[in-house]
Write an enzyme that holds these catalytic residues in place. Structure first.
Site, PDB file in Angstrom:
ATOM      1  N   GLU A   1      -3.419  13.069   5.484  1.00  0.00           N
ATOM      2  CA  GLU A   1      -2.390  11.994   5.621  1.00  0.00           C
ATOM      3  C   GLU A   1      -1.213  12.489   4.635  1.00  0.00           C
ATOM      4  OE1 GLU A   1      -3.738   8.305   7.411  1.00  0.00           O
ATOM      5  OE2 GLU A   1      -5.166   8.242   5.508  1.00  0.00           O
TER       6      GLU A   1
ATOM      7  N   SER B   1       4.173   5.025   7.395  1.00  0.00           N
ATOM      8  CA  SER B   1       4.816   5.696   6.275  1.00  0.00           C
ATOM      9  C   SER B   1       5.833   6.882   6.598  1.00  0.00           C
ATOM     10  CB  SER B   1       3.575   6.274   5.275  1.00  0.00           C
ATOM     11  OG  SER B   1       3.029   5.312   4.811  1.00  0.00           O
TER      12      SER B   1
ATOM     13  N   ARG C   1       1.953  10.977  12.103  1.00  0.00           N
ATOM     14  CA  ARG C   1       2.818  10.294  11.195  1.00  0.00           C
ATOM     15  C   ARG C   1       3.245  10.828   9.868  1.00  0.00           C
ATOM     16  NH1 ARG C   1      -2.515   7.869  12.006  1.00  0.00           N
ATOM     17  NH2 ARG C   1      -3.837   7.926  10.048  1.00  0.00           N
ATOM     18  N   ASP C   2       3.844   9.951   9.130  1.00  0.00           N
ATOM     19  CA  ASP C   2       4.055  10.244   7.675  1.00  0.00           C
ATOM     20  C   ASP C   2       4.949  11.558   7.444  1.00  0.00           C
ATOM     21  OD1 ASP C   2       2.219   8.478   7.442  1.00  0.00           O
ATOM     22  OD2 ASP C   2       0.440   9.510   6.734  1.00  0.00           O
TER      23      ASP C   2
ATOM     24  N   TRP D   1       0.787  -1.322  -0.160  1.00  0.00           N
ATOM     25  CA  TRP D   1       0.145   0.047  -0.052  1.00  0.00           C
ATOM     26  C   TRP D   1       0.852   1.380  -0.149  1.00  0.00           C
ATOM     27  CZ3 TRP D   1       0.649  -3.403   3.851  1.00  0.00           C
ATOM     28  CH2 TRP D   1       0.403  -3.018   5.307  1.00  0.00           C
ATOM     29  N   ASP D   2       0.938   2.146   0.950  1.00  0.00           N
ATOM     30  CA  ASP D   2       1.443   3.316   0.845  1.00  0.00           C
ATOM     31  C   ASP D   2       2.745   3.363   0.040  1.00  0.00           C
ATOM     32  OD1 ASP D   2      -0.658   4.134   2.309  1.00  0.00           O
ATOM     33  OD2 ASP D   2       0.284   5.163   3.874  1.00  0.00           O
TER      34      ASP D   2
HETATM   35  C1  FRU Z   1      -2.321   6.138   4.846  1.00  0.00           C
HETATM   36  C2  FRU Z   1      -1.767   5.596   6.105  1.00  0.00           C
HETATM   37  C3  FRU Z   1      -0.687   6.458   6.477  1.00  0.00           C
HETATM   38  C4  FRU Z   1      -0.043   5.610   7.354  1.00  0.00           C
HETATM   39  C5  FRU Z   1      -0.539   4.350   6.790  1.00  0.00           C
HETATM   40  C6  FRU Z   1      -0.814   2.977   7.581  1.00  0.00           C
HETATM   41  O1  FRU Z   1      -2.954   4.944   3.904  1.00  0.00           O
HETATM   42  O2  FRU Z   1      -3.062   5.848   6.798  1.00  0.00           O
HETATM   43  O3  FRU Z   1      -1.152   7.681   7.094  1.00  0.00           O
HETATM   44  O4  FRU Z   1       1.074   5.839   7.601  1.00  0.00           O
HETATM   45  O5  FRU Z   1      -1.529   4.377   6.125  1.00  0.00           O
HETATM   46  O6  FRU Z   1      -0.784   1.756   7.101  1.00  0.00           O
END
Ligand code: FRU
Length: 490
Positions: A340, A165, A247-248, A74-75
């Site tokens: 995000e 992320s 996060r991120d 995913w991310d």
């Molecule tokens: C976005 C998210 C990010 C996080 C990750 C966790 O898709 O929610 O903010 O880092 O997925 O899986």
């Protein structure tokens, strides 16, 4: 028949730049965000796309190829420098993605507590060359040695940890790589309930990228340095709200302040969960707007539970191992709970702030599709103008805003089956946009989505339908735009 809804005028925003250290925080207001619903067609047959096509991700085919048969992805983000240029190294393109084992017995929706940072590589080809149908990414494995990211939590009680992320920066083009990511610890009982709130720490780990004619691999990443924990003053923490978001990290240099290095990240407005602190400025209506809302009514609706912000931090040493919070650059109080994976994107002297949000995280009275938002200003701290008519929407999934949201694992029968087709959009040089596939009808994703392209001009963006096939490019096309060391192979 439902009575015609009237929509407000968006809030004026000057785009004026402030010093990055100033206490000015721009607002994505309710008046702004309601421009999204204002563009929705209330007369479409149920389950179609009610949003304009120029703001909509084209339909992704349901028979999409898996990026990898063994891991969900995913991310995703590229190997890049501090200017967000995407780098090839000795002829290889490298990407980083959250990954989880497809065969471990838990569902795709439970992946978050198992997330490990993985890497993939493929040969860099001249721009536009065809890759294998699934993008041709070769899974290299986990980035960090087993157990290394758990050490960040010391003796904080926890039952599981995960890697969420961030961004990866190669320093000096020489294979030295810093990963800025979110270390997560969960403390849960056997039925999955939190004993204590999750702990999120913005963390850095350093490693070395190696390459030969067969591929790339990493060494290092043994020591993980905690950089930032939410302070509860500018950024909400777990004591204030067990469901806080922090996060991120996206690390970058602002050409206007080249002696500093900054980071944007996802946060929430500090204060106790649901505190009645939204203001008329967060609503953003002109005094005489016939569509304006009453502040107390908005707060009574529960909108006070949704207060996302985008944080800013600055490095306090040359090695970028000491960081200090600055006030948030954007707040969305009583608008949405999550902004995000924020990123700063430079084009034609303008600063674009892109971020992703879900339909399900909007406050009562605000609506919009899952997708990516954009804001434009004259600096990293600006009175940001939401793009596209003041709405902020840049690209959303095909969604019928007249029908209920549903969930990726439980689609609403009246909703567009592609309402969760993709998420976690990341805007790349040249306006290319990558994302991952979440759910297309009942088929779950966990693979890279087709890359699309947007045309960005001043405060507008448009889906480029001349790109790829009707706007859909190759799956997972995440190309390097700058070559560092020359290829091993010819
Ligand atoms: C976005 C998210 C990010 C996080 C990750 C966790 O898709 O929610 O903010 O880092 O997925 O899986």
């Amino acid at each position: 028949t439902t009575p015609a809804v009237i929509f407000p005028k968006p809030t004026p925003h000057t785009q004026q730049a402030y010093n990055p250290a100033d206490a000015f925080t721009s607002r994505w207001t309710r008046a702004d965000s309601r421009q999204i619903a204002a563009m929705s067609d209330s007369t479409v047959p149920a389950g179609r796309n009610s949003m304009p096509s120029w703001l909509t991700m084209p339909d992704i085919p349901a028979d999409f190829p898996d990026t990898d048969p063994n891991v969900w992805v995913w991310d995703t983000w590229p190997l890049a420098d501090l200017y967000a240029d995407q780098l090839s190294y000795k002829g290889w393109e490298v990407i980083f993605a959250l990954t989880a084992d497809r065969h471990a017995g838990y569902s795709f929706d439970d992946r978050h507590t198992h997330a490990r940072l993985g890497y993939f590589y493929r040969k860099a080809l001249p721009p536009g060359s065809p890759h294998l149908p699934n993008g041709g990414w070769i899974y290299g494995g986990h980035v960090f040695p087993d157990g290394a990211s758990d050490v960040v939590f010391g003796n904080t009680p926890h039952t599981a940890n995960a890697e969420w992320s961030g961004s990866t920066r190669m320093m000096n083009d020489n294979g030295s790589v810093s990963v800025y990511y979110t270390a997560l610890a969960f403390n849960r009982n056997v039925s999955g309930q939190d004993i204590t709130p999750a702990t999120a720490i913005i963390t850095r780990a350093d490693g070395k990228l190696h390459a030969n004619r067969n591929g790339v691999w990493f060494t290092g990443f043994k020591k993980h340095k905690p950089l930032l924990r939410p302070d509860g003053v500018m950024y909400q923490n777990g004591a204030q709200n067990p469901f806080y978001n922090f996060r991120d990290p996206y690390v970058f240099i602002d050409p206007a302040h080249p002696d500093q290095t900054y980071m944007v990240f996802e946060g929430n407005t500090a204060g106790d969960r649901g505190a009645r602190t939204c203001t008329d400025a967060d609503l953003g209506y002109a005094a005489n707007d016939p569509a304006k809302e009453d502040l107390q009514t908005v707060m009574n609706s529960g909108a006070t539970f949704q207060k996302a912000n985008i944080g800013l931090a600055v490095a306090r040493n040359r090695k970028l191992t000491k960081w200090e919070f600055l006030p948030p650059i954007l707040q969305a109080n009583c608008v949405t709970d999550q902004t995000e994976r924020p990123q700063i994107y430079l084009k034609d002297g303008k600063y674009y702030l892109f971020t992703i949000t879900h339909r399900s995280t909007y406050a009562a009275g605000i609506d919009g599709p899952d997708g990516v938002l954009g804001f434009v200003g004259d600096g990293i701290r600006s009175d940001f103008l939401p793009m596209n008519g003041g709405s902020g929407l840049v690209l959303g999934n095909p969604t019928d805003l007249n029908e209920p949201v549903g969930a990726p694992f439980a689609l609403d029968p009246n909703q567009n089956p592609r309402t969760f087709q993709s998420y976690s959009h990341y805007v790349m040089p040249g306006g290319l946009v990558t994302s991952f596939i979440d759910a297309i009808g009942t088929r779950r994703g966990g693979s890279e989505a087709p890359t699309v392209r947007i045309k960005i001009a001043d405060d507008t963006s448009t889906l480029d339908t001349t790109y790829g096939v009707m706007g859909l490019g190759q799956y997972g096309d995440i190309p390097a735009n700058r070559r560092t060391l020359p290829p091993y192979f010819r």
